[in-house]
Each structure stands twice: as structure tokens, then as C-alpha cells.
Write an enzyme that holds these catalytic residues in place. Structure first.
Site, PDB file in Angstrom:
ATOM      1  CB  CYS A   1     -17.001  38.743  36.578  1.00  0.00           C
ATOM      2  SG  CYS A   1     -18.503  39.847  36.033  1.00  0.00           S
TER       3      CYS A   1
ATOM      4  NE  ARG B   1     -25.337  44.339  38.718  1.00  0.00           N
ATOM      5  CZ  ARG B   1     -25.185  44.060  37.555  1.00  0.00           C
ATOM      6  NH1 ARG B   1     -25.477  44.809  36.502  1.00  0.00           N
ATOM      7  NH2 ARG B   1     -24.023  43.261  37.243  1.00  0.00           N
TER       8      ARG B   1
ATOM      9  CD  GLN C   1     -25.651  39.368  36.176  1.00  0.00           C
ATOM     10  OE1 GLN C   1     -24.662  38.760  36.657  1.00  0.00           O
ATOM     11  NE2 GLN C   1     -25.272  40.467  35.099  1.00  0.00           N
TER      12      GLN C   1
ATOM     13  CG  ASP D   1     -22.809  35.908  34.810  1.00  0.00           C
ATOM     14  OD1 ASP D   1     -22.438  35.987  33.406  1.00  0.00           O
ATOM     15  OD2 ASP D   1     -22.384  36.838  35.583  1.00  0.00           O
TER      16      ASP D   1
ATOM     17  CG  HIS E   1     -17.696  35.062  33.765  1.00  0.00           C
ATOM     18  ND1 HIS E   1     -18.491  34.800  34.891  1.00  0.00           N
ATOM     19  CD2 HIS E   1     -17.771  36.249  33.367  1.00  0.00           C
ATOM     20  CE1 HIS E   1     -18.964  36.031  35.135  1.00  0.00           C
ATOM     21  NE2 HIS E   1     -18.673  36.907  34.423  1.00  0.00           N
TER      22      HIS E   1
ATOM     23  CE  LYS F   1     -21.233  47.415  25.525  1.00  0.00           C
ATOM     24  NZ  LYS F   1     -22.075  47.723  26.534  1.00  0.00           N
TER      25      LYS F   1
ATOM     26  CG  HIS G   1     -17.987  39.333  31.306  1.00  0.00           C
ATOM     27  ND1 HIS G   1     -17.795  39.440  32.647  1.00  0.00           N
ATOM     28  CD2 HIS G   1     -16.720  39.765  30.856  1.00  0.00           C
ATOM     29  CE1 HIS G   1     -16.802  40.028  32.943  1.00  0.00           C
ATOM     30  NE2 HIS G   1     -16.142  40.517  32.168  1.00  0.00           N
TER      31      HIS G   1
HETATM   32 ZN   LIG Z   1     -19.141  38.806  33.971  1.00  0.00          ZN
END
Ligand SMILES: [Zn+2]
Ligand SMILES: [Zn+2]
Length: 650
Positions: free
Chosen positions: A337, A366, A384, A386, A388, A472, A518
Site C-alpha cells: 500500500c 512478514r 499478494q 493486491d 488499491h 471491511k 485495499h
Molecule cells: Zn493495501
């Protein structure tokens, strides 16, 4: 008289002192027989607890989570009694219910419990259960409680009691057995009809390795023998489908101690599978107006100080990397992000340019403790899927719906038909602990609720579960074995746009803050492939299979024809390989079966002469092969692909 409110909203009047069991009885005898636990005004009560005030009552049966919890909690008392009778002098510590069953941590002294003892323990537990002992709660003063365990010379219970407030201490009695307990039992032990010791393991007292190591005895119990049998079968099937086992057999991924734990290595077949999944999502995302971006695997520490991640997670992350001369500090990227915020910030935007949707298959790192690592589901490095979305508050509604459409498309294409969604909203009482204006939160929460309703999702709404930065929507899927997995997530964020000072020029010519969403339909490639493996047992949808067919020649003589078939299949965009080895056809078939290749195409003299192939499906042992032309086979494959993989419609 008191008013008892039931979950359906109906209110019934009873004499004060009525028990949950009595209330069940007033509804039906069948219900009363099945009720094993209850909660009154949100607190767990016994089925025979007298109710003396107005309140809300929920009755639980075995089919409820709370019912199972009471069942297993009660069973752990019986297990403790059995162990104490079998091994006099042992010291009991704690024995909670867990997701599947319960355990009891015991100091066995010099005695060592092994799987040879399981049968004896099981027989003892069932013998006690058959006596139908009732569980009875009783209060005790701290002094009484301490005296009781001092007499038994049990330092563990003594330590537990020392930390409790006088006046809050209760015991549970059944038969000749007493245990320190807060309550929540089934009516009597007779309901426990099946019991099994699952395993024993070492466990430190209070989880602290400086303390003495105890023996943790895991058990599970059921109201019917049949339930236990089914549970054990399910466990066996889960073992067969374990993604770590299948990953090895199908040569998809591996781990190397040299590379480091929790860092999966994708083998050629696994990489091909991943690539197909990525291409599939990229194609749908392109249609949905996403733009691909690429960002580095590390970022300056300052980036995460700005985002707030450093303050929150810095101490529990991989520690900074230092440059040799410049004194710079970098962190391995724990999320994409902040990088994407900086991409947004490369240029001024007008409301007419929004929404911007940046997508990246971004690899993040992580730190997880080594004991927490598990196959592909708990790793230290993962990718991910991912993206945004940066939009105006007014666009949230339609953007949310579009993301849900994409998530549902992903699920249906991959055979996840059984799913639900959790809507996580603010805690109604503590609104001040959330960042962002009340007005924007209202907008976002309504956008999520409306979108979920509009898309006919089965949802549960949880108040207080929202992140501090926004509400969320999380998707839960049930797999073929009935296990629940959390998959994709969609999150609204008011925090990062603030921290990164993201702006756009509105129609009023003033600067405004965009809202950020996200989202990751898969969650991560690693976790998703693990779940997909366990759900399908490795029999992926045909469209996803990196290798859809294998051509098996009956002997080397048909090598040329096998190659010709391969060329023809390629013309039809069917992914296949040839097995031309000088092996028996039986062996070639067996190996292709282990690889779970969907189609085996056998070619020999007959096929070459007629320009056909002899088609055998994976798992079709005993069925005769079907002879067909390449065109007919291509049509068959296409038909099957079309059944699961539709075109994404926006
Ligand atoms: Zn994010
Ligand atoms: Zn208890």
C-alpha cells in the site's frame, strides 16, 4: 413473573426461578432433550441455572458452536477424572475446549503417557460418562480453594487461584471429582457417547519455556459414535489432501533449509500453475479498469514511519537492512500500500481522473515465528494479488460493487460455491477510536452493506470488528471437507490517504482527500493455492491445469504419430506433453494418474491408422477408453473449460 426474550424476538412470561431447560420444555420436548447449554444476557449459564430476572435467553444444541464448546469443556472434566483415577498423584492444571475437542495439561510426575495408554483412558472416560453424573456449580472462598489444592500439593491450581478475586471463585462437581471452573456444562456425562484420545504432546506450564514441561492430552468427544467415525474419516481425508503432501507429489513447491524456512520455492509445475492464476486475474482486472504497476521489494524505513506500519509492527518485523556507506535504512516490504500511495502521488489528479486502480502481484515479507510456519498457509514471504483503488467518497458505492463482482467471478471460476461474507463495522459505542469523519464512515459502511445486499451475499455483520482506519468485507469459503477458510478481503481506508497527503481537485476546484480501497480476491497466491489444493485434492479445474493432457505412445514405433497429435492439440490451444519413454503403457498410466493429469491420450497402431486417439480420464480406472478424433477431443475439452470459466462481464 419474569420476561424471557428468545432469539426470534418473542417474549414469554415465566415464574422467577425457571431454568433454561424448563424454557426449552415449554417450546417442545424434543428441543429440551437436545439443549445442552445456554446463554442468558450474553453470559454462559447451566441448563439448570434458575433465571431470576428479565433477559434474553439463547438455547444451544450440539449443532451450535457454543453447544460443542460446553460439550467438550464438560468432557475435559471427565478426562481429568479418568486420568486422576488411573494415575493417582498426578497434578491437574488447565483443560479448555478448543476448535476441535479439548485438551488437559497434566503433570504426570514420573509416569509417561504414550499411545499404548490411549485405549485404557478412553475406556475409563466412557465408563464414567455412562453413569450420567450431573455437573453442579458451587462457589468457594479464596481461602477454601487454596486450602483444597494445598492439600493436594498442586502448585498449578494454587497459582491460578492466587490470581483470582475472592468472591469470583467457583468449582464444578460431578461424581467424586471437583475442578476449578467458571461454568458452561452439559446437563450430565451420559450425553458423551463417544470419546477418543487424539494425541499427547509436551506443553510448558503457562506456555513459558522457563516453566516445567507438562503433558498435554488432546481428546475429542461426540454425542454419537457415528459422529466420531465421520470425524476420523474426515481427518484421514484431510491428511490425504494436505497441501504440503500434494505439493510434493505434484512437484509444485518445495522448501529448502538453506534458502530459509517459510520461504517457498516454486518448482516449474507450480510456477506454471501460479502463472495461469495470475494471467486469469490480470485479464479480468484489465477488463475492470485496473492498471498494473510494479514496485520494489524493499522500501526506506521512512516510508513505513509515514504509513504508521513501523510504529505498529516494526519491532515484530524483519529488522532494517543497512547500506554500507550512506547510513540508509531499508525494510523488506511488508505490504504494497505505501508504495502504491507514492505512485498516486507522482501526479496531481482531478475528480474526473478517478477512480485510479493500481494492481500488482506484489511480494511481501512478514516475520513469523518459526513455530508458527505451516506449509504455504503461514510463510515469511508471499505474493499478494493486491490492488488499491483511489476514488472519491461518492464513488465508493459503485467501486465496492465492482470489487465484489470480481471476487465472485474468481470464486465461481475456481469452484468455490459455498461462501459467506463478514461485514466488519465500527463499534457503535466507541466511535472516537476510529480515524475519519463520521459522515465518511456512514458512507463507507452503507456502501458495504448495500453492495453486499445488492449482490445477494450471505453476510454476518460484526460491530467493533472494523479496522481503526475503515470498515471491511471479508470472504469465507467452505471447502469440500466443510472446513472454513478466510479468503479475499475488501477494506476501506481513510488513514493512508491522510498520512500520505493524497489529494485530488474536486469540481469545486478545491483539494479533497480520495478514499482508498485495499482488495485481494485470492488473499495471497501461496495461501490460495494451498486452499485450492486441499479443496480439489489436486484436481484443479481443467482451464487452470498447466498440463491438461499427456500423450502416451504404446511403443517407440508411434513416436512420430504422438508428435503429430501434440501439434494438432497445440493448434487447439490444449496444453499437452508426450511420454515416449520405453516403458510399459501400464506404468505410464500409473505415473500420469499420480500427477493427476486430466486426460491420458493413448496412441498405437490402430489410432495411427485411423487418425484418432484413445482417451482415458484421470480416476476412470475400470472404464473403457473412448476412441475419438483430435477435433472431437478438442471440443470435449472446450466444453468442459466453458462450464467453469466464463468471460468476466463488467
Ligand atoms: Zn493495501
Ligand atoms: Zn467446567
Amino acid at each position: 413473573m419474569i420476561d424471557i426474550t428468545l432469539p426470534d424476538g418473542s417474549v414469554k412470561k415465566f415464574d422467577a426461578g425457571v431454568t433454561p431447560h424448563d424454557v426449552a420444555m415449554s417450546i417442545s420436548e424434543g428441543l429440551a432433550r437436545n439443549v445442552i447449554s445456554a446463554s442468558f444476557n450474553g453470559t454462559t449459564v447451566e441448563t439448570k441455572t434458575p433465571l431470576t430476572t428479565d433477559g434474553s435467553l439463547i438455547l444451544f444444541t450440539w449443532n451450535d458452536k457454543e453447544g460443542k464448546k460446553a460439550f467438550w469443556h464438560s468432557s475435559s472434566h471427565v478426562l481429568a477424572q479418568a486420568l486422576q483415577e488411573l494415575y493417582p498423584g498426578i497434578k491437574l492444571t488447565i483443560g479448555p475446549a478448543i476448535e476441535n475437542g479439548f485438551y488437559y495439561d497434566v503433570d504426570f510426575g514420573d509416569h509417561v503417557v504414550t499411545d499404548k495408554d490411549f485405549k485404557t483412558i478412553e475406556d475409563k472416560v466412557l465408563a464414567i460418562a455412562r453413569e450420567k453424573y450431573e455437573f453442579t456449580m458451587r462457589s468457594a472462598t479464596k481461602a477454601e480453594a487454596l486450602a483444597m489444592y494445598a492439600a493436594e500439593e498442586n502448585p498449578y491450581k494454587t497459582e491460578l487461584i492466587a490470581n483470582l478475586e475472592d468472591g469470583t471463585i467457583t468449582f464444578c462437581d460431578h461424581a467424586t471429582f471437583t475442578d476449578l471452573c467458571r461454568g458452561g456444562h452439559i446437563p450430565n456425562t451420559g450425553i458423551i457417547k463417544a470419546f477418543k484420545v487424539m494425541s499427547v504432546a509436551g506443553a510448558y506450564w503457562r506456555g513459558d519455556e522457563k516453566n516445567k514441561q507438562l503433558t498435554r492430552v488432546y481428546g475429542i468427544s461426540f454425542p454419537k459414535q457415528k459422529d466420531l467415525t465421520e470425524y476420523l474419516e474426515l481427518l484421514e481425508e484431510a491428511k490425504r489432501r494436505d497441501h504440503r503432501k500434494l505439493g510434493k507429489e505434484l512437484e509444485l513447491f518445495a522448501f529448502s533449509q538453506k534458502v530459509g524456512q517459510g520461504l517457498p520455492l516454486w518448482l516449474p509445475k507450480g510456477a506454471a500453475l501460479r502463472d495461469r492464476l495470475e494471467q486469469f486475474l490480470k485479464k479480468a482486472q484489465k477488463k475492470a479498469g485496473y492498471e498494473q504497476v510494479v514496485t520494489p521489494h524493499i522500501g526506506q524505513k521512512e516510508l513505513y514511519v509515514t504509513s504508521g506500519h513501523y510504529a505498529k509492527y516494526g519491532a515484530d518485523s524483519f529488522q532494517p537492512i543497512h547500506t554500507p556507506n550512506e547510513g540508509e535504512e531499508f525494510l523488506l516490504k511488508p505490504m504494497n500500500c505505501p508504495h502504491h500511495c507514492e505512485i498516486y502521488n507522482t501526479k496531481p489528479w482531478s475528480y474526473k481522473d478517478l477512480p485510479k486502480r493500481y494492481a500488482e502481484f506484489g511480494t511481501v515479507y512478514r516475520y513469523e515465528q518459526s513455530g508458527e510456519l505451516h506449509g504455504l498457509t503461514r510463510v515469511r514471504g508471499f505474493t499478494q494479488d493486491d490492488a488499491h483503488i483511489f476514488c472519491t467518497p461518492d464513488q465508493l458505492d459503485s467501486e465496492f460493487k465492482k470489487v465484489i463482482d470480481l471476487v465472485l467471478y474468481v470464486f465461481s471460476s475456481l469452484g468455490f460455491d459455498n461462501f459467506s461474507a463478514q461485514v466488519s463495522l465500527r463499534d457503535k459505542e466507541n466511535r472516537e477510536k476510529y480515524i475519519g469523519s463520521d459522515e465518511n464512515w456512514e458512507k463507507a459502511e452503507n456502501a458495504i452493506i448495500n453492495a453486499a445486499k445488492d449482490k445477494n451475499l450471505t453476510t454476518v455483520v460484526e460491530y467493533g470488528e472494523a479496522a481503526f482506519y475503515g470498515p471491511k468485507l471479508d470472504f469465507m469459503v467452505k471447502d469440500a471437507l466443510g472446513r472454513q477458510w478466510q479468503l479475499g478481503t475488501i477494506q476501506v481506508d481513510y488513514n493512508l490517504p491522510e498520512r500520505f497527503d493524497l489529494t485530488y481537485k474536486g469540481s469545486d476546484n478545491e483539494l479533497h482527500r480520495p478514499v482508498m480501497i485495499h482488495r485481494a480476491p485470492f488473499g495471497s497466491m501461496e495461501r490460495f493455492i494451498a486452499i485450492l489444493l486441499e479443496n480439489t485434492a489436486g484436481n484443479f479445474p481443467l482451464w487452470l491445469m498447466p498440463e491438461q493432457a499427456i500423450i502416451l505412445s504404446l511403443s517407440e514405433k508411434y513416436e512420430n504419430y504422438a508428435k503429430k497429435v501434440l501439434d494438432l492439440l497445440e493448434n487447439h490451444e490444449i496444453r499437452a506433453t508426450v511420454d515416449n519413454r520405453n516403458e510399459t503403457i501400464g506404468r505410464k498410466i500409473r505415473e500420469a494418474e499420480v500427477q493427476k493429469l486430466p486426460f491420458m491420450l493413448i496412441v498405437g497402431e490402430e489410432e495411427e491408422k485411423n487418425g484418432t486417439i484413445s482417451v482415458r480420464r484421470h480416476g476412470d480406472a475400470g472404464k473403457s477408453n473412448q476412441t475419438m478424433t483430435i477435433e472431437a477431443f478438442a471440443a470435449l475439452v472446450q466444453e468442459e473449460v466453458d462450464k467453469t470459466l466464463k468471460t468476466f462481464q463488467v
